[in-house]
Design a protein around this motif. Structure first.
Motif, mmCIF file in Angstrom:
data_model
loop_
_atom_site.group_PDB
_atom_site.id
_atom_site.type_symbol
_atom_site.label_atom_id
_atom_site.label_comp_id
_atom_site.label_asym_id
_atom_site.label_seq_id
_atom_site.Cartn_x
_atom_site.Cartn_y
_atom_site.Cartn_z
ATOM 1 N N LEU A 1 0.823 -1.222 0.000
ATOM 2 C CA LEU A 1 0.000 0.000 0.000
ATOM 3 C C LEU A 1 0.857 1.272 0.000
ATOM 4 O O LEU A 1 0.574 2.213 -0.747
ATOM 5 C CB LEU A 1 -0.943 0.002 1.216
ATOM 6 N N ILE A 2 1.904 1.298 0.820
ATOM 7 C CA ILE A 2 2.704 2.531 0.897
ATOM 8 C C ILE A 2 3.428 2.778 -0.431
ATOM 9 O O ILE A 2 3.479 3.901 -0.930
ATOM 10 C CB ILE A 2 3.746 2.443 2.039
ATOM 11 N N GLU A 3 3.950 1.699 -1.009
ATOM 12 C CA GLU A 3 4.649 1.862 -2.293
ATOM 13 C C GLU A 3 3.669 2.292 -3.388
ATOM 14 O O GLU A 3 3.966 3.174 -4.192
ATOM 15 C CB GLU A 3 5.363 0.561 -2.682
ATOM 16 N N ALA A 4 2.501 1.669 -3.404
ATOM 17 C CA ALA A 4 1.509 2.025 -4.428
ATOM 18 C C ALA A 4 1.058 3.475 -4.249
ATOM 19 O O ALA A 4 0.914 4.219 -5.233
ATOM 20 C CB ALA A 4 0.307 1.080 -4.343
ATOM 21 N N THR A 5 0.851 3.893 -2.999
ATOM 22 C CA THR A 5 0.389 5.268 -2.758
ATOM 23 C C THR A 5 1.471 6.273 -3.144
ATOM 24 O O THR A 5 1.186 7.311 -3.765
ATOM 25 C CB THR A 5 0.031 5.457 -1.269
ATOM 26 N N THR A 6 2.713 5.975 -2.791
ATOM 27 C CA THR A 6 3.817 6.878 -3.116
ATOM 28 C C THR A 6 3.997 6.956 -4.622
ATOM 29 O O THR A 6 4.221 8.038 -5.191
ATOM 30 C CB THR A 6 5.119 6.392 -2.433
ATOM 31 N N ARG B 1 -2.310 0.794 9.944
ATOM 32 C CA ARG B 1 -1.243 1.782 10.160
ATOM 33 C C ARG B 1 -0.732 2.298 8.804
ATOM 34 O O ARG B 1 -0.475 3.481 8.628
ATOM 35 C CB ARG B 1 -0.111 1.139 10.955
ATOM 36 N N GLN B 2 -0.626 1.381 7.838
ATOM 37 C CA GLN B 2 -0.177 1.792 6.499
ATOM 38 C C GLN B 2 -1.207 2.710 5.828
ATOM 39 O O GLN B 2 -0.842 3.636 5.098
ATOM 40 C CB GLN B 2 0.096 0.559 5.637
ATOM 41 N N HIS B 3 -2.498 2.457 6.082
ATOM 42 C CA HIS B 3 -3.519 3.368 5.537
ATOM 43 C C HIS B 3 -3.315 4.775 6.102
ATOM 44 O O HIS B 3 -3.452 5.772 5.390
ATOM 45 C CB HIS B 3 -4.922 2.879 5.901
ATOM 46 N N TRP B 4 -2.998 4.860 7.406
ATOM 47 C CA TRP B 4 -2.777 6.178 8.023
ATOM 48 C C TRP B 4 -1.576 6.859 7.363
ATOM 49 O O TRP B 4 -1.628 8.044 7.004
ATOM 50 C CB TRP B 4 -2.559 6.020 9.539
#
Ligand code: NAP
Length: 293
Positions: free
Chosen positions: A82-87, A119-122
């Protein structure tokens, strides 16, 4: 605006597909980013969506999908990345001149969550807050779509085996969330910078949910409260990922402690129409609850 397609990611998923359909019905141009081409993407193309194919972890594919786009819906499943996709999305959006992103988060998103995914969503929300596009975060409670996923029918009885003790929430259907996503993307100005928890209309515990389901389906339905460990075993047996199991085990405790509870008028205020009840959801999706065995 009509020269700029609205990008819907996760366009073959529960919220993305309905949001794409809603925008197309409003006459707005939609580019649907799909993970793979299949019957679901063919349906979107038939409705008039432009189809882009790619992985949200592939910055070149995401950059191509964002070409000429000013408004977008971003959603990623409860899977690692999720963090990589969002970034990736934030960077590609900055390069492409994206102005508005509606971001699917969840009600349990917080800095201190014991769920890795929550936590990753936050963190993902924060990444989008730093990005040049104006962000709107959606934080739904558990979807009504969890009911068919957890539905079992044996010996003439429907059973919901879940680790939620006597906790409560107001199940929310993906179609109602999609109406919110589409309404914000069609008229984003007043929503930019907001974080919206999203709830269904009636807060219930799972005994009450089972009772309503029984009334609609015409068979006995009971809620069987189980431990988080027992639920984790059920999920493992059906091949769910360890990431999802870790998440659901952690948020089951949140659920018992009231993090998923609540209801309000946000959906009706934004879309002009109230969200559907569990009774309406089960009636509309009766085929998802088999009662023969
Ligand atoms: N379910 C709940 O109760 C609940 C509650 C609150 C918040 N949420 C949040 O809702 C989100 C999920 O939304 P949803 O239910 O609408 O999604 P979904 O039905 O799980 O669909 C996910 C979509 O993303 C696509 N996808 C998966 N991995 C991809 C990748 N690497 N690159 C490109 N596309 C990819 C999938 O395509 P394929 O199927 O082809 O892979 C599918 O179209 C999660 O972030 C979750 O935290 C869920």
């Amino acid at each position: 605006m009509s020269d700029h397609p609205i990008l819907i990611t996760g366009a073959t998923g529960k919220t993305g597909a309905e949001a794409a359909r809603d925008l197309l019905e409003q006459g707005l141009p939609v580019r649907a980013l799909v993970h793979r081409q299949d019957d679901r993407s063919t349906r979107l193309a038939t409705l008039g969506a432009e189809i882009a194919t790619g992985d949200l972890l592939d910055i070149d594919a995401v950059r191509r999908a964002l070409e000429g786009v000013r408004r977008a819906y971003f959603v990623y499943p409860i899977e690692p990345g999720l963090i990589e996709a969002t970034t990736t999305f934030a960077q590609a959006g900055a390069e492409a001149g994206l102005e508005v992103v509606v971001n699917m988060s969840q009600i349990s998103a917080r800095r201190t969550s014991h769920s890795d995914a929550a936590r990753q969503h936050w963190l993902a929300e924060r990444v989008l807050d730093w990005s040049p596009a104006g962000a709107v975060h959606l934080r739904p409670t558990f979807f009504a779509e969890w009911l068919p996923i957890n539905w079992r029918f044996t010996d003439g009885t429907g059973v919901l085996r879940l680790p939620f003790a006597e906790g409560r929430h107001a199940p929310i259907a993906a179609t109602d969330q999609a109406r919110v996503i589409a309404a914000i993307l069609a008229n984003p100005d007043e929503h930019i910078g907001h974080t919206y928890p999203l709830y269904g209309p009636v807060e219930m515990n799972h005994h009450e949910i089972a009772e309503v389901m029984s009334g609609v389906l015409g068979v006995p339905v009971r809620y069987d409260p189980i431990s988080t460990d027992a639920y984790a075993e059920i999920l493992r047996d059906v091949g769910r990922s360890e990431h999802l199991i870790q998440h659901l085990s952690a948020v089951a405790i949140d659920y018992r402690e009231g993090i998923f509870a609540g209801t309000d008028d946000t959906i009706e205020r934004i879309t002009g129409k109230p969200p559907q009840t569990v009774e309406q959801y089960v009636t509309t999706n009766r085929n998802l609850f088999p009662t023969t065995r």
